[in-house]
Design a protein around this motif. Structure first.
Motif, PDB file in Angstrom:
ATOM      1  N   ASN A 139       0.772  33.038  93.767  1.00  0.00           N
ATOM      2  CA  ASN A 139       0.024  34.246  93.323  1.00  0.00           C
ATOM      3  C   ASN A 139      -1.191  34.399  92.658  1.00  0.00           C
ATOM      4  O   ASN A 139      -2.082  34.962  93.041  1.00  0.00           O
ATOM      5  N   LEU A 161      -4.817  35.109  93.792  1.00  0.00           N
ATOM      6  CA  LEU A 161      -5.700  35.864  93.233  1.00  0.00           C
ATOM      7  C   LEU A 161      -7.160  35.492  92.703  1.00  0.00           C
ATOM      8  O   LEU A 161      -8.017  36.308  92.887  1.00  0.00           O
ATOM      9  N   SER A 171      -3.500  43.702  84.748  1.00  0.00           N
ATOM     10  CA  SER A 171      -3.021  42.787  85.444  1.00  0.00           C
ATOM     11  C   SER A 171      -3.363  41.502  84.659  1.00  0.00           C
ATOM     12  O   SER A 171      -2.572  40.680  84.982  1.00  0.00           O
ATOM     13  N   SER A 203       3.817  38.352  88.009  1.00  0.00           N
ATOM     14  CA  SER A 203       2.672  38.055  88.880  1.00  0.00           C
ATOM     15  C   SER A 203       2.477  38.806  90.272  1.00  0.00           C
ATOM     16  O   SER A 203       1.656  38.952  90.704  1.00  0.00           O
ATOM     17  N   PHE A 254      -0.774  41.031  91.149  1.00  0.00           N
ATOM     18  CA  PHE A 254      -1.615  40.591  92.417  1.00  0.00           C
ATOM     19  C   PHE A 254      -1.724  41.976  93.141  1.00  0.00           C
ATOM     20  O   PHE A 254      -2.644  42.007  93.689  1.00  0.00           O
TER      21      PHE A 254
END
Length: 466
Positions: free
Chosen positions: A358, A362, A378, A415, A419
């Motif tokens: 992930n 990203l 995030s 995660s 994402f």
């Protein structure tokens, strides 16, 4: 001129700050370091404690450990032997396998406890001792029997050749099990008082044994169906209708089985009671089948007596189907506790790899789309996920796989949240052309006014200069 100055001093900065994209700084260095260290390269050891070793066999442990290390040189899974009661300061005794070697006058034999005590009994014959083959026998037993599936699974995942399990549900820490009794108006499940409750109690005891892996909530419902879908591959023989391909058996549109709005994945287990026909699923021993990533079906025909024993058989099939659907090995010769332990360790590695993937995806996404926002939330979730990954890896190194599994699930959840943050997902599908479509109706009149004001201002300056 005043309009032009107001636009440049106030309007342009205000427009820039109100339309600029939030791009917090990702911990790229930390992610890169984790990927280099762990991605598809997570190693751990399985602790095996040798207890009550007979005197003639007391000197073989170090030799066996060397042999295990040699055979597992290219494996991400190792087997670590401990002598008697010494495990080290950080190892959880509840997660250790005990191996007892017993002198036997007969042939060599392996017995694995079916209970949660994780006891392995290895009966060793005099011939093996006489020829000095104890270490070879023990290493082969551990690698090729007790932990064979796990070693093969992790070797495959490490090399990238792992075959995806298409039957298994996507990973979740909780599932809802919907048990449906499907019948027509003429055929209903009629049971003596207390029979269903007793069978359900046994079934829930089975699901409780999976608590360390995942949690289940159970609901029962009675549903009516009008007609089933007739497939082209069916044929009649000896009064039975044989179904070659059960993939089209369930009528999802009419039977009301896909109306659940639960957040947890729903495993549908269906007891199907045909009304006037007798159905057999071809090439099955228990007249049942699994629908990948959805559930399972058991068919009980009209000529069968549904009592406590038959109902228990149905729930045994449901239990088997649940194991298949959540990815637990269904080998009946191996204890369920060993198979659960095995999946916990395999799933821990998978969770950590998915979390790292992930992060990798990203970083690739934000490098390709420079206008995509990076919310501060995030970044916080990524930093927290990184801490859980590091903790999980440390727990694996200390042979505490339950703690490692728990932290790996939290790492994966965070995660995924980072994402799939809604602000990032929305902007990923908002191309620059759309922005122009929004700005054009506004900029046209505004630019015209500004240009006209600029021309007027220049004329005024020119007239003053004359």
């Amino acid at each position: 001129m005043i309009l032009l100055l107001t636009t440049l001093i106030i309007g342009v900065p205000l427009w820039y700050f109100t339309t600029s994209v939030e791009r917090a700084t990702l911990p790229i260095d930390a992610i890169t370091a984790l990927n280099e260290q762990y991605l598809n390269n997570i190693k751990y050891e399985i602790p095996v404690r040798l207890v009550e070793i007979p005197d003639p066999l007391s000197g073989f442990i170090d030799e066996t450990q060397d042999l295990l290390n040699e055979k597992l040189t290219n494996s991400n899974v190792r087997v670590k032997l401990f002598k008697n009661d010494y495990l080290g300061p950080d190892v959880d005794e509840k997660q250790v396998y005990d191996l007892k070697m017993i002198m036997s006058e007969n042939e060599d034999k392996l017995l694995v406890s079916p209970y949660s005590d994780r006891l392995i009994k290895l009966f060793v014959s005099p011939d093996v001792i006489k020829h000095g083959l104890v270490s070879d026998l023990l290493s082969r037993i551990l690698i090729e029997n007790v932990f064979k599936s796990e070693i093969n699974e992790n070797n495959s995942s490490g090399t990238g050749s792992k075959t995806k399990n298409l039957i298994k549900f996507p990973f979740s820490t909780s599932y809802k099990v919907s048990i449906n009794f499907l019948h027509s108006d003429n055929k209903m499940l009629s049971l003596p008082d207390g029979v269903l409750e007793k069978a359900v109690s046994n079934f829930k005891s089975f699901m409780n044994s999976l608590d360390s892996l995942t949690k289940f909530t159970v609901e029962f419902q009675e549903l009516w169906y009008e007609n089933r879908l007739i497939t082209k591959d069916e044929y009649e023989k000896d009064g039975f209708t044989y179904i070659k391909d059960p993939s089209m058996f369930i009528d999802y549109s009419d039977w009301g089985l896909d109306q659940d709005v639960e957040l947890d994945p729903v495993i549908n287990l269906n007891l199907y009671l045909p009304d006037s026909e007798k159905l057999l699923i071809e090439n099955t021993q228990r007249n049942s089948f699994i629908i990948p990533q959805w559930g399972g079906v058991v068919i009980v025909n009209d000529d069968e007596t549904v009592d406590y024993n038959r109902l228990n058989e149905v729930f045994d099939i449901f239990a088997f189907q649940i194991l298949k659907l959540i990815g637990v090995d269904t080998d009946p010769d191996r204890s369920i506790y060993y198979r659960i332990d095995e999946l916990i360790r395999i799933q821990t590695v998978e969770n950590l790899n998915n979390s790292l993937n992930n992060f990798k995806s990203l970083i690739k996404l934000i490098n390709q789309l420079e206008t995509i926002p990076i919310p501060l939330q995030s970044v916080d979730e990524i930093n927290e996920s990184i801490r859980y990954i590091q903790t999980s890896a440390a727990e694996l190194a200390h042979l505490n796989w339950l703690a490692a599994y728990k932290h790996s699930t939290l790492a994966l959840k965070l995660s995924n949240n980072a994402f799939f943050h809604e602000d990032m997902v929305q902007q990923a599908y908002f191309p620059e052309e759309h922005k122009m479509a929004v700005y054009s109706p506004l900029l046209g009149p505004f630019v015209t006014i500004v240009v006209m004001a600029l021309v007027r201002g220049l004329k005024e300056v020119k007239s003053v200069c004359k």
